[in-house]
Design a protein around this motif. Sequence first.
Motif, short mmCIF file in Angstrom:
data_model
loop_
_atom_site.label_atom_id
_atom_site.label_comp_id
_atom_site.label_asym_id
_atom_site.label_seq_id
_atom_site.Cartn_x
_atom_site.Cartn_y
_atom_site.Cartn_z
N GLU A 470 -7.82 -7.80 11.90
CA GLU A 470 -9.42 -8.33 12.29
C GLU A 470 -10.78 -8.12 11.06
N THR A 471 -10.72 -7.62 10.17
CA THR A 471 -11.46 -7.12 8.93
C THR A 471 -10.85 -6.19 8.18
N PRO A 472 -11.68 -7.05 7.17
CA PRO A 472 -11.37 -6.42 5.36
C PRO A 472 -11.31 -5.25 5.36
N ALA A 473 -11.84 -4.53 6.40
CA ALA A 473 -12.47 -2.98 5.86
C ALA A 473 -10.34 -2.50 6.90
N GLU A 474 -10.17 -3.10 7.86
CA GLU A 474 -8.67 -2.49 7.66
C GLU A 474 -7.95 -2.58 6.62
N PHE A 475 -8.22 -3.64 5.52
CA PHE A 475 -7.12 -3.68 4.60
C PHE A 475 -7.36 -2.96 3.76
N PHE A 476 -8.48 -2.39 3.02
CA PHE A 476 -9.40 -1.23 2.84
C PHE A 476 -8.64 -0.50 2.91
N ASN A 477 -8.63 -0.01 4.36
CA ASN A 477 -8.13 1.22 5.06
C ASN A 477 -6.75 1.31 4.72
N THR A 478 -5.84 0.79 4.19
CA THR A 478 -4.38 0.40 4.71
C THR A 478 -4.46 0.75 2.50
N ILE A 479 -5.43 0.27 1.56
CA ILE A 479 -5.00 0.44 0.65
C ILE A 479 -5.05 2.70 0.13
N GLU A 480 -6.12 3.04 1.00
CA GLU A 480 -6.83 4.94 1.26
C GLU A 480 -5.58 5.18 1.57
N MET A 481 -4.62 4.42 2.46
CA MET A 481 -3.90 5.33 2.89
C MET A 481 -2.19 5.21 2.31
N LEU A 482 -2.57 4.27 1.52
CA LEU A 482 -1.22 4.18 -0.15
C LEU A 482 -1.36 5.33 -0.66
N SER A 483 -2.54 5.38 -1.25
CA SER A 483 -2.91 6.22 -2.16
C SER A 483 -2.95 7.86 -1.88
N ASN A 484 -2.87 7.71 -0.65
CA ASN A 484 -2.52 9.33 -0.07
C ASN A 484 -1.61 9.29 0.12
N GLU A 485 -0.60 8.78 -0.35
CA GLU A 485 1.20 9.08 -0.40
C GLU A 485 1.18 9.92 -1.67
N LEU A 486 2.30 10.66 -1.75
CA LEU A 486 2.68 11.60 -2.57
C LEU A 486 3.96 10.73 -3.50
N TYR A 487 3.90 10.17 -2.45
CA TYR A 487 5.18 8.65 -3.39
C TYR A 487 4.40 7.04 -4.47
N SER A 488 4.56 7.22 -5.65
CA SER A 488 4.28 6.03 -6.24
C SER A 488 4.27 4.73 -5.35
N ILE A 489 3.25 4.40 -4.59
CA ILE A 489 3.25 3.31 -3.98
C ILE A 489 2.10 2.48 -4.75
N SER A 490 2.39 0.97 -4.92
CA SER A 490 1.28 0.34 -5.79
C SER A 490 1.07 -1.25 -5.59
N ILE A 491 0.12 -1.32 -4.95
CA ILE A 491 -0.52 -2.49 -4.68
C ILE A 491 -0.52 -3.97 -6.04
N MET A 492 0.10 -5.11 -6.29
CA MET A 492 0.24 -5.59 -7.13
C MET A 492 -0.30 -6.92 -6.60
N TYR A 493 -0.47 -8.09 -7.43
CA TYR A 493 -1.21 -9.22 -7.80
C TYR A 493 -0.23 -10.18 -7.55
N PRO A 494 -0.39 -11.31 -6.75
CA PRO A 494 -1.14 -11.46 -6.20
C PRO A 494 -1.92 -11.30 -4.87
N ILE A 495 -3.14 -11.18 -4.80
CA ILE A 495 -3.16 -11.40 -3.38
C ILE A 495 -4.02 -12.23 -2.76
N ILE A 496 -3.64 -12.32 -1.19
CA ILE A 496 -3.74 -13.72 -1.57
C ILE A 496 -4.68 -13.78 0.58
N MET A 497 -5.73 -14.07 0.86
CA MET A 497 -6.70 -13.91 2.25
C MET A 497 -6.92 -15.47 2.94
#
Length: 517
Positions: A470-497
């Motif tokens: 619904e809002t970009p904030a939900e996407f930013f929360n997803t990024i934070e969730m991935l960063s809290n993982e103990l596995y190396s899970i990285s976002i890659m370009y391109p990012i399309i909204m």
Amino acid sequence: MFTKESLYINAIKYDTQLKLDYKKLSDNEITEANNSVFLVDDEILAHDIAHKLNTSQKEISNTYISTLLISDTTRLVPKALSSKLKDCEVTELNNEFDIAVLKTTLFETKNYFDKTGVDYIYSAFHILNLHLEQNICKNQLLIFLFNNKAFVLILGNDGSIVFNKTVDLPTFESIKKTHFYEDDITGQKLYDEIYYLELNEIIHNMLNEFYKKSKDVFVEKIVILYALKQLSNEQIEQLSDELLLPIDYHPINIDEEIFELSKDKHLKKSFIKPRKKAKKTNFNNLFILLFFLIAFFGIYKLFINMEVTQDKEKQDIRKFVKLPDHVNINDKIDKRIKSIFKRIPYDIVLKNLKLEEDSLEINATLLADDTFIKSVKPALDDIYTQIDIKVEDDKKNMISGKINAKEALELKDIVYKTYNDKYITDEFLPISRVTEQLKILFPDDTLIKFNSSKNEDITKFFYSVSMLVETPAEFFNTIEMLSNELYSISIMYPIIMTKNEDGFLEIEFKLAFNQPK
């Protein structure tokens, strides 16, 4: 007394993947287990996979390779009729039914393992029957979804099989050949919808066909077993409401099921007999036996020391392989997107946005004819070197156009986060487990599709992700969730909204799961 050591290898082909699951046993106790996944597209095992399997067989003479039929066209036949079948191989299912498969179909599977040999070949119906042995199933429609096929059983009042059938399901490749297909992301959505509709129709047809023949049994429940989750919880609830029947939808561990089938009491159910294994020489002379024991003990100790050293070296290698800092990578993307949103003026209406590592593309409506000069360009000047606009429509002081920004500049006065913990590297995770883990992390309606892999010092699994927020904030929360993982899970370009007609924001991006090789 010598220790009896054996190795069981399950080699299961999933469309374009081959999964190998290893279990080493000593005195019937599992002492070691691991697995690996390979991308395959040939009609016979690739040389590197065959070499890996043959090396294992040379190390342990009692090695047994088990698999499922690659093309499972089996059908259940009452025992009284099975002996009359021609051009078929027949094996046992239970006390009432045998399973028949065309000899040509069985040859296809045997030929696939021609370079290594194979000991046990089973059907998906064997897995279903194993489920029946382990669970009380009465008045049920039981379905096993595997490799784009639905294997169907209906159980009567006493738990006996009163109906069976195998039905084809749609494949992603078939969707790609239609004129509706545009790209993998939209294609995946279309495939999920068609898959659900096809399965819905299959269940309706099975019930209608069954009730035309039988009036004594009424299906009270549906159980769907799957190897890879394809349906969402919402779709299962919807299907249950439409059928007016409770539905259980849960995973089944094929490796454990095949391992169970390979045990003594199920051996006769395989379509083929296991290969004869080389036997060790029996020493009758006590002196020779004692000499052999002493020599064996010395060699064994040397081997163990070498193996411990090698294992330690492997562990050290895994320990010191530096994985990509996913927190740092994700934080840079997070802050780049936030900096762009902060700079977008209020007098433009975004349609979609595409962010690359070094460029930005925005499709938008500018509410005034001087918005680009006065607002947009000055706002982006400090984060991009070159900013242009291509006007696509100009009406009543409103401009619809494409804004292109190139040559990204470093964000000023920004401190990026870094990962300071230790990554989990205890075991190698195959594609299937990684995919399931990602599906757990993301919301249920997120589309996650495996694209490819890359093997160097680091194994990388690449995915396409599409999520609706619904809002970009939900996407930013997803990024934070991935960063809290103990596995190396990285976002890659391109990012399309893209903002859809319902006002939701559809976000598409790439994802990399990194782990030591």
